[in-house]
Structure formats: C-alpha cells, structure tokens
Design a protein around this motif. Structure first.
Motif, PDB file in Angstrom:
ATOM      1  N   GLY A 191       0.810  -1.211   0.000  1.00  0.00           N
ATOM      2  CA  GLY A 191       0.000   0.000   0.000  1.00  0.00           C
ATOM      3  C   GLY A 191       0.844   1.260   0.000  1.00  0.00           C
ATOM      4  O   GLY A 191       2.058   1.222   0.137  1.00  0.00           O
ATOM      5  N   GLY A 192       0.196   2.375  -0.175  1.00  0.00           N
ATOM      6  CA  GLY A 192       0.875   3.663  -0.156  1.00  0.00           C
ATOM      7  C   GLY A 192       1.468   4.039  -1.499  1.00  0.00           C
ATOM      8  O   GLY A 192       1.263   3.372  -2.511  1.00  0.00           O
ATOM      9  N   ASN A 193       2.233   5.140  -1.496  1.00  0.00           N
ATOM     10  CA  ASN A 193       2.874   5.624  -2.723  1.00  0.00           C
ATOM     11  C   ASN A 193       3.742   4.538  -3.332  1.00  0.00           C
ATOM     12  O   ASN A 193       4.526   3.899  -2.632  1.00  0.00           O
ATOM     13  N   GLY A 194       3.611   4.341  -4.636  1.00  0.00           N
ATOM     14  CA  GLY A 194       4.434   3.368  -5.346  1.00  0.00           C
ATOM     15  C   GLY A 194       3.892   1.961  -5.371  1.00  0.00           C
ATOM     16  O   GLY A 194       4.518   1.070  -5.938  1.00  0.00           O
ATOM     17  N   ASN A 195       2.743   1.720  -4.772  1.00  0.00           N
ATOM     18  CA  ASN A 195       2.177   0.374  -4.745  1.00  0.00           C
ATOM     19  C   ASN A 195       1.960  -0.125  -6.175  1.00  0.00           C
ATOM     20  O   ASN A 195       1.319   0.537  -6.980  1.00  0.00           O
ATOM     21  N   GLY A 196       2.557  -1.277  -6.517  1.00  0.00           N
ATOM     22  CA  GLY A 196       2.422  -1.862  -7.843  1.00  0.00           C
ATOM     23  C   GLY A 196       3.464  -1.402  -8.847  1.00  0.00           C
ATOM     24  O   GLY A 196       3.532  -1.924  -9.955  1.00  0.00           O
ATOM     25  N   VAL A 197       4.303  -0.440  -8.490  1.00  0.00           N
ATOM     26  CA  VAL A 197       5.344   0.079  -9.376  1.00  0.00           C
ATOM     27  C   VAL A 197       6.543  -0.876  -9.349  1.00  0.00           C
ATOM     28  O   VAL A 197       6.900  -1.406  -8.296  1.00  0.00           O
ATOM     29  N   PRO A 198       7.215  -1.106 -10.494  1.00  0.00           N
ATOM     30  CA  PRO A 198       8.404  -1.967 -10.497  1.00  0.00           C
ATOM     31  C   PRO A 198       9.501  -1.444  -9.560  1.00  0.00           C
ATOM     32  O   PRO A 198       9.696  -0.228  -9.447  1.00  0.00           O
ATOM     33  N   VAL A 199      10.220  -2.343  -8.910  1.00  0.00           N
ATOM     34  CA  VAL A 199      11.317  -1.978  -8.012  1.00  0.00           C
ATOM     35  C   VAL A 199      12.482  -1.376  -8.806  1.00  0.00           C
ATOM     36  O   VAL A 199      13.096  -0.396  -8.375  1.00  0.00           O
ATOM     37  N   LYS A 200      12.776  -1.961  -9.967  1.00  0.00           N
ATOM     38  CA  LYS A 200      13.916  -1.504 -10.768  1.00  0.00           C
ATOM     39  C   LYS A 200      13.747  -0.034 -11.140  1.00  0.00           C
ATOM     40  O   LYS A 200      12.740   0.372 -11.710  1.00  0.00           O
ATOM     41  N   ASN A 201      14.775   0.746 -10.795  1.00  0.00           N
ATOM     42  CA  ASN A 201      14.847   2.184 -11.095  1.00  0.00           C
ATOM     43  C   ASN A 201      13.765   3.021 -10.429  1.00  0.00           C
ATOM     44  O   ASN A 201      13.429   4.103 -10.913  1.00  0.00           O
ATOM     45  N   ASN A 202      13.232   2.545  -9.296  1.00  0.00           N
ATOM     46  CA  ASN A 202      12.190   3.301  -8.591  1.00  0.00           C
ATOM     47  C   ASN A 202      12.367   3.336  -7.078  1.00  0.00           C
ATOM     48  O   ASN A 202      11.487   3.833  -6.386  1.00  0.00           O
ATOM     49  N   ALA A 203      13.447   2.824  -6.529  1.00  0.00           N
ATOM     50  CA  ALA A 203      13.645   2.836  -5.075  1.00  0.00           C
ATOM     51  C   ALA A 203      14.322   4.128  -4.627  1.00  0.00           C
ATOM     52  O   ALA A 203      15.177   4.673  -5.333  1.00  0.00           O
ATOM     53  N   ALA A 204      13.928   4.610  -3.457  1.00  0.00           N
ATOM     54  CA  ALA A 204      14.512   5.833  -2.905  1.00  0.00           C
ATOM     55  C   ALA A 204      15.227   5.589  -1.578  1.00  0.00           C
ATOM     56  O   ALA A 204      16.110   6.360  -1.206  1.00  0.00           O
ATOM     57  N   SER A 205      14.864   4.521  -0.856  1.00  0.00           N
ATOM     58  CA  SER A 205      15.501   4.241   0.429  1.00  0.00           C
ATOM     59  C   SER A 205      15.484   2.747   0.693  1.00  0.00           C
ATOM     60  O   SER A 205      14.810   1.979   0.000  1.00  0.00           O
ATOM     61  N   VAL A 206      16.234   2.346   1.718  1.00  0.00           N
ATOM     62  CA  VAL A 206      16.424   0.921   1.969  1.00  0.00           C
ATOM     63  C   VAL A 206      16.713   0.671   3.450  1.00  0.00           C
ATOM     64  O   VAL A 206      17.235   1.551   4.135  1.00  0.00           O
TER      65      VAL A 206
END
Length: 136
Positions: free
Chosen positions: A70-85
C-alpha cells in the motif's frame, strides 16, 4: 454415475491446483520485509516510506518485482524506482547497484548491516540490482 465420477474428479483437480499455487507464509516480495531473514527492504519513498519490497537474495531487479504493502508506489516496479532501503542483515553489507551486473561498474552504494538509509543521488530511482558482501 459416470457423470458424477467425472464431476468429482474435476472438482478434486481444481482443488489440488488451488492448494499447489498458494505461496508459502514466509514468501518475500511486494509488501513483505522480514527482519528475521536478514532481508533487504527497498522503499519507494525516501525515509523508508511508501510501498516496499523485500528479498534476501543477490538479484537483478526484473519487471515482475513490484512494490507492495500500500501507499505511494504500490504496484510500481522496483527496478529504477527505489529511494531508500533497510539492510536487516546482521553480518552482510547490502550493495545496491546502478547496473544489473552487480559489479559496481558505474555506481553502487554499500549499506552497513542493520542500517536504514536513503539512496544517494546517483542511485535514487536508478537501482538495477543488489548483492551482499560479508562484513568481517
């Protein structure tokens, strides 16, 4: 009688296919981050916010790996879309790579065991893979 037998066999086959396709409870992936398994947990937003994806494998991110929970980015591919870890490992550095080769050829960021951080400006939304390094 034969029709009943065929119907019973078809019902049993359908039930078996449902049972076989149920994922294990400890599955990794979209909307799952397990600290007990030493997983990397990537987040769509900075500050460990938004949708997330967890895995404890060395991997090049693929189009089927998507953020969940859920939340922002739900369903978006991980590749080239991560901001933190978050690196939940106690004894391995997590390395986020710019390229899918896992070799830090262009750019990478090493995250200390059991630490959370934002990806640097080169890797934010430019993450293609991850690998692990022992932190002896």
């Amino acid at each position: 009688m034969i029709k009943r037998s065929l119907a019973a066999a078809a019902s049993a086959a359908a039930l078996a296919s449902v049972v076989v396709t149920v994922p294990p409870a400890h599955a990794e992936g979209a909307g799952k981050c397990n600290p007990d398994r030493g997983e990397a947990c990537l987040f769509y937003n900075s500050g460990q916010g938004g949708a997330y994806y967890g895995t404890n494998k060395t991997t090049a991110y693929t189009s089927t790996m998507r953020f969940g929970g859920g939340g922002n980015g739900n369903g978006v591919p991980v590749k080239n879309n991560a901001a933190s870890v978050i690196n939940f490992s106690f004894d391995h550095f997590l390395v986020i790579d710019y390229n899918s080769s896992n070799r830090c050829a262009y750019a990478c960021q090493k995250i200390t065991p059991h630490r959370s951080t934002n990806l640097n400006s080169t890797l934010k939304n430019n993450n293609a893979a991850q690998h692990w390094l022992r932190s002896d």
